[in-house]
Scaffold this active site. Structure first.
Site, mmCIF file in Angstrom:
data_model
loop_
_atom_site.group_PDB
_atom_site.id
_atom_site.type_symbol
_atom_site.label_atom_id
_atom_site.label_comp_id
_atom_site.label_asym_id
_atom_site.label_seq_id
_atom_site.Cartn_x
_atom_site.Cartn_y
_atom_site.Cartn_z
ATOM 1 N N CYS A 80 0.816 -1.219 0.000
ATOM 2 C CA CYS A 80 0.000 0.000 0.000
ATOM 3 C C CYS A 80 0.848 1.266 0.000
ATOM 4 O O CYS A 80 0.457 2.280 -0.587
ATOM 5 C CB CYS A 80 -0.899 0.040 1.230
ATOM 6 N N ASP A 102 -3.673 -2.815 7.508
ATOM 7 C CA ASP A 102 -4.654 -3.758 8.016
ATOM 8 C C ASP A 102 -4.467 -5.174 7.491
ATOM 9 O O ASP A 102 -4.731 -6.148 8.192
ATOM 10 C CB ASP A 102 -6.065 -3.275 7.664
ATOM 11 N N ASP A 130 -5.524 2.070 4.577
ATOM 12 C CA ASP A 130 -6.838 2.439 5.102
ATOM 13 C C ASP A 130 -6.876 3.659 6.022
ATOM 14 O O ASP A 130 -7.520 4.651 5.722
ATOM 15 C CB ASP A 130 -7.445 1.247 5.844
ATOM 16 N N LYS A 131 -6.216 3.600 7.171
ATOM 17 C CA LYS A 131 -6.358 4.660 8.164
ATOM 18 C C LYS A 131 -5.528 5.888 7.832
ATOM 19 O O LYS A 131 -5.753 6.967 8.368
ATOM 20 C CB LYS A 131 -5.986 4.153 9.563
ATOM 21 N N CYS A 178 -5.245 -2.323 -1.381
ATOM 22 C CA CYS A 178 -6.150 -3.416 -1.752
ATOM 23 C C CYS A 178 -7.119 -2.971 -2.845
ATOM 24 O O CYS A 178 -7.669 -1.870 -2.801
ATOM 25 C CB CYS A 178 -6.935 -3.883 -0.542
ATOM 26 N N SER A 231 -13.606 -5.009 7.968
ATOM 27 C CA SER A 231 -12.811 -4.539 6.846
ATOM 28 C C SER A 231 -13.729 -4.088 5.726
ATOM 29 O O SER A 231 -14.848 -4.590 5.574
ATOM 30 C CB SER A 231 -11.920 -5.680 6.346
#
Length: 582
Positions: free
Chosen positions: A62, A94, A136-137, A207, A484
């Protein structure tokens, strides 16, 4: 509101920029000596200083291309007579943190990212920010700090991963998680699992489905913090570097023009636009945490129920995984998130008058964009996949503070069955692996909330295992933790109040009948208010978790309810002065 009086007629006025504290006058001689030590010229020292923040690390694909893209941002800043100052912050990925104690660090990392960028910007008096994020975060964390600081800011997504190929079919990391369930039942051999894990993730990038990273990338464009089309290209594509350079140039224009600043851009209307694109794309339920948290940074009330209202009235039109069949690269190939936004705009589902980092409105940015024909990645609003959004908010006696479910890909929207209660994910995952559940059960995982976990873990390992066993539509799962963006099946998260503070999810027992109705937006247990209150007084007591020091302990003391974004500070409503006004 954006005030053009902030514009600087000659490009900028250094006396009005924050960097004056470290570059101007005799008192700044010690500071300037550090800049000379790094080879900076006199001219570079006295130009605007632009923070170029990335979440680059070697933890996962990522983030691995963010350093490359940061160099392109710096070229854009330098070409526009600015001085870029690159720095990095953390990321917890994640896909690697999932399914074990490491997942407790995930949501906490959002706050650490925002806090660490804030402290770096404050400590070094940078005038503007280009923030690059990949996992993600890190996306909401970077947007939160832009809103918090209110300096000229441009957000830049690091890009999606390319799809893998397994025996002629596109695959991603969620397929690998689901394969663990198939492996447990003997449907997949050790050799097959090994083959799949080696091909599922073939490049740099986040992802590939409409999971949390790609959801929040779409949000960055819908909300106006990112350049149009910058969210789309996969991470390995060289066009990402072109957008990165353009982002560097754009942030310099924001300095010269006096904005628009993040708080001009992030308004109630633009937050509603962001929620609409989540619903329209069947995006991650985590957006119901992140949008309230971003709103909190600008002092706007926009909680889970406000997000859910937008979800309820927005059509689901993008055929993206996990509910659909395509990945983010496929959306990019047919025109990117802009075609989703234009279809929503043309049919009255988003506000076209919101200002963006281009200095133009979102409607102006979308002029000339058309929904292409002969494709089934994005459907017309007049013929949607579903007439209401791919994500639904729930409320009831089991969730007085709300809950969230992704309905994209679900056929049946009502589920009723007996509770099977687990205190923590590990116990549930172990039972699932041993097939110790019955079709029709409602699996309840509690004490996984933001405070009680602590950290509000995602349950992808458990939900993917269920799906891999063929039980994805035969059982339901509810939790005060999270799911998720890759989760599919009847899975309800963010149940509040959480068990750790005496919420109803902490009071139910094996065999209690739970009813989930995603059509009407309700989540109830068939118990009277009196019985729930009796259990709270006579049978429930607070539990101590295992984290009594360190970052997770500190987070548990500070974090608020999921309904309001699980935030850890009072927010813009109580601030006396923003950083940019110092």
């Amino acid at each position: 509101m954006f005030d053009k009086k902030r514009a600087h007629p000659n490009g900028w006025d250094k006396s009005k920029l924050v960097s004056r504290y470290v570059t101007e006058g005799a008192k700044s001689a010690p500071h300037r000596s550090y800049y000379y030590a790094m080879g900076m010229t006199e001219e570079e020292i006295h130009q605007p200083l632009v923070g170029v923040a990335t979440c680059w690390n070697e933890a996962a694909p990522c983030n691995i291309s963010l350093s490359r893209q940061a160099q392109a941002v710096k070229k854009g800043v330098s070409a526009s007579a600015g001085t870029p100052r690159e720095f990095t912050t953390i990321t917890v990925t994640d896909g690697i943190a999932m399914g074990h104690e490491g997942m407790r660090s995930s949501l906490v990392s959002r706050e650490v990212i925002a806090d660490s960028v804030e402290l770096t910007m404050r400590g070094h008096c940078y005038d503007a920010l280009v923030g690059l994020a990949g996992c993600d975060k890190s996306l909401p964390g970077m947007m939160m700090v832009m809103a918090r600081l209110n300096v000229p800011s441009v957000f830049m997504y690091g890009g999606t991963i390319l799809p893998g190929k397994f025996r002629g079919k596109d695959v991603d990391v969620v397929n690998v998680f689901e394969a663990v369930g198939k492996h447990a039942t003997g449907e997949m051999s050790d050799k097959d699992l090994k083959e799949l894990e080696c091909v599922a993730c073939p490049s740099a990038g986040a992802c590939g489905g409409q999971f949390t990273a790609n959801t929040m990338a779409c949000v960055s464009e819908a909300m106006g913090l990112a350049l149009p089309n910058s969210a789309g290209a996969p991470a390995p594509y060289e066009s990402r570097d072109e957008y990165a350079e353009a982002s560097g140039k754009a942030v310099m224009e924001l300095i010269k023009n006096g904005g628009p600043y993040p708080r001009d851009i992030i308004t109630l209307k633009s937050l509603e636009n962001a929620a609409a694109v989540v619903a329209a794309t069947g995006g991650s339920t985590n957006a119901a945490l992140h949008l309230p948290a971003i709103a909190h940074e600008v002092g706007i009330d926009f909680n889970l129920f406000d997000v859910a209202e937008i979800f309820k009235k927005t059509p689901y039109i993008a055929n993206l995984r996990p509910g659909g069949k395509y990945v983010a690269k496929d959306l990019f190939d047919v025109g990117g998130v802009g075609i989703v936004l234009k279809e929503l705009l043309d049919n009255g589902y988003i506000h076209g008058d919101c200002i963006t980092v281009t200095g133009k409105t979102i409607a102006e940015n979308l002029e000339g964009v058309k929904l292409p024909e002969d494709q089934d990645v994005v459907f017309p609003v007049k013929a949607p996949i579903r007439p209401t959004g791919g994500v639904v908010g729930l409320k009831g006696n089991l969730a007085p503070e709300g809950a969230i479910v992704k309905i994209a890909g679900l056929q049946n929207l009502v589920f009723e069955g007996p509770a099977r209660v687990f205190d923590g994910e590990e116990a549930c995952f172990d039972a699932v692996q041993k097939r110790e559940y019955e079709d029709g059960d409602v699996l309840v995982i509690r004490y996984e909330g933001a405070k009680g976990g602590p950290g509000m873990r995602e349950m992808l390992s458990t939900t993917a295992a269920l799906y891999g066993q063929g039980a994805g539509d035969k059982v339901a799962l509810i939790t005060d933790g999270r799911f998720s963006g890759g989760t599919r099946g009847f899975c309800i998260g963010h149940v509040g109040p959480e068990a750790a503070v005496g919420g109803p999810i902490g009071l139910i027992k094996d065999g209690d009948i739970v009813r989930i109705d995603a059509e009407n937006g309700t989540l109830d247990v068939k118990l009277s208010d009196e019985e729930l209150e009796r259990r709270r007084k006579e049978e429930w007591s607070p539990r101590e978790n295992n984290y009594t020091s360190g970052a997770l302990h500190k987070y548990a003391q500070l974090v608020g309810p999921a309904r309001d974004g699980a935030v850890t500070h009072p927010g813009a409503k109580v601030e006396k002065k923003t950083f940019v006004d110092l």
